[in-house]
Scaffold this motif. Sequence first.
Motif, mmCIF file in Angstrom:
data_model
loop_
_atom_site.group_PDB
_atom_site.id
_atom_site.type_symbol
_atom_site.label_atom_id
_atom_site.label_comp_id
_atom_site.label_asym_id
_atom_site.label_seq_id
_atom_site.Cartn_x
_atom_site.Cartn_y
_atom_site.Cartn_z
ATOM 1 N N PHE A 1 0.772 -1.248 0.000
ATOM 2 C CA PHE A 1 0.000 0.000 0.000
ATOM 3 C C PHE A 1 0.805 1.300 0.000
ATOM 4 N N LEU A 2 1.974 1.282 0.654
ATOM 5 C CA LEU A 2 2.655 2.566 0.874
ATOM 6 C C LEU A 2 3.200 3.162 -0.423
ATOM 7 N N ASN A 3 2.878 4.424 -0.657
ATOM 8 C CA ASN A 3 3.239 5.129 -1.895
ATOM 9 C C ASN A 3 2.727 4.388 -3.133
ATOM 10 N N LYS A 4 1.496 3.862 -2.998
ATOM 11 C CA LYS A 4 0.903 3.130 -4.119
ATOM 12 C C LYS A 4 -0.476 3.716 -4.455
ATOM 13 N N LEU A 5 -0.855 3.543 -5.736
ATOM 14 C CA LEU A 5 -2.191 3.930 -6.196
ATOM 15 C C LEU A 5 -2.837 2.658 -6.714
ATOM 16 N N LEU A 6 -3.928 2.250 -6.083
ATOM 17 C CA LEU A 6 -4.485 0.926 -6.358
ATOM 18 C C LEU A 6 -5.879 0.997 -6.952
ATOM 19 N N VAL A 7 -6.158 0.079 -7.878
ATOM 20 C CA VAL A 7 -7.488 -0.005 -8.480
ATOM 21 C C VAL A 7 -8.324 -0.958 -7.642
ATOM 22 N N GLY A 8 -9.543 -0.536 -7.286
ATOM 23 C CA GLY A 8 -10.430 -1.455 -6.570
ATOM 24 C C GLY A 8 -11.498 -0.720 -5.783
ATOM 25 N N ASP A 9 -12.391 -1.524 -5.201
ATOM 26 C CA ASP A 9 -13.451 -0.983 -4.355
ATOM 27 C C ASP A 9 -12.829 -0.694 -2.988
ATOM 28 N N SER A 10 -12.868 0.544 -2.570
ATOM 29 C CA SER A 10 -12.121 0.885 -1.348
ATOM 30 C C SER A 10 -12.667 0.168 -0.118
ATOM 31 N N ALA A 11 -13.978 -0.119 -0.084
ATOM 32 C CA ALA A 11 -14.530 -0.839 1.078
ATOM 33 C C ALA A 11 -13.812 -2.174 1.254
ATOM 34 N N GLU A 12 -13.391 -2.788 0.153
ATOM 35 C CA GLU A 12 -12.682 -4.073 0.211
ATOM 36 C C GLU A 12 -11.188 -3.879 0.453
ATOM 37 N N GLY B 1 -3.471 5.720 -2.316
ATOM 38 C CA GLY B 1 -4.662 6.150 -3.069
ATOM 39 C C GLY B 1 -5.381 4.948 -3.639
ATOM 40 N N MET B 2 -6.724 5.042 -3.655
ATOM 41 C CA MET B 2 -7.528 3.950 -4.219
ATOM 42 C C MET B 2 -8.620 4.538 -5.099
#
Length: 346
Positions: A12-23, A320-321
Amino acid sequence: MTDKEISWKNKFLNKLLVGDSAELLKEIPNDSIHMIITSPPYFQQRDYGIKEAIGNEKEVEEYIDNLIKVFKECVRIIRPDGHIVFNIGDKYKNGSLLLVPWRFAIEVLNRFSDLKLINVITWVKLNPTPRQYKKRLVSATEPFFDFVKSEDYYFDIDSFLSIHSLLKRKKNNHNNSKIGERYFELIEKSGLTPEQKKKAIKELNKVIREVKEGKIAGFRMKIKGIHALPFGGQEGGRKIQLEKNGFTIIRILGKDLKRDVIESPVETIKGIKHPAIFPEFIIGELIKLLSPSKGIVLDPFVGSGTTAAVAKKLGRYYIGMDINPKYIEYAKKRVKTIQTILEYIV
Ligand SMILES: C[S@@+](CC[C@H](N)C(=O)[O-])C[C@H]1O[C@@H](n2cnc3c(N)ncnc32)[C@H](O)[C@@H]1O
């Protein structure tokens, strides 16, 4: 660092991730994030191109329920000294405001009785959509709700809007030489004893210095026999001072008052096709106010990546998500252009 800690930070750290944030948020451990700042999709306002995205619900209650699912995870992962800041816009339905932001804030306070809402910071939009209505005014404000988990929260009040106050102070400086001048003449003219005059001049010089150094906004001086005597309430103490010393000084503490208002235009960024971009200025001011240097700042609805970009600029770690892969692509490009201050290395 334990293996578990290394593995979530790696993901997660310094990452931008694709997905549903609740999950996605479920994978982050309890009490681990310094600040969450976000602007979820507004209710029935925009189509972000993904059917499952929040904001497309039929009823406002369902929308708030979905937001609360994400918020619940935010409460779990925020540190006891952290902040959760949600910016939400309102919506007109059949000619009436739905009060969506306030319904959300009340629902949060009802469901999470340990949380405190310490501020509602109003964003005043300097360039709202220029759509004039015949029978209502143009909406030009939006709230940022600031929730905390304990009374022991981080708060660097001096850093908030500090450049603004400095500029303001500079502007006022050219009049500095004249501050309090007339009081010297009035003291001289007054019927105070030589001892009282000496003390009055000493105190007057002291308070003038405080104004010049920006410690106070200004002052008033009352001199016996020259000014009317104050009476009643708090002024009672001043009356005694006037009788005893022959003068009293009232300090005005207003100049650096940190108000819960922040003015900024709505922003668009060349090359980024996102319909609701956060103003970098606001996010920067709030990040400085509410998170320590090298703290972790997370945005569960990061869109074009404003929170991540500003956090990186300010020497914070970012997470970020976003459910829309296209936005995450924009966000990655945007964040890449910023000089790195911090790199997470395991
Ligand atoms: C108001 S925008 C955020 C804009 C952002 N503050 C910026 O500066 O660009 C809300 C974002 O939430 C995303 N979104 C909607 N539902 C989501 C979900 N369930 N999980 C994660 N992101 C979601 C949308 O794709 C959209 O980009």
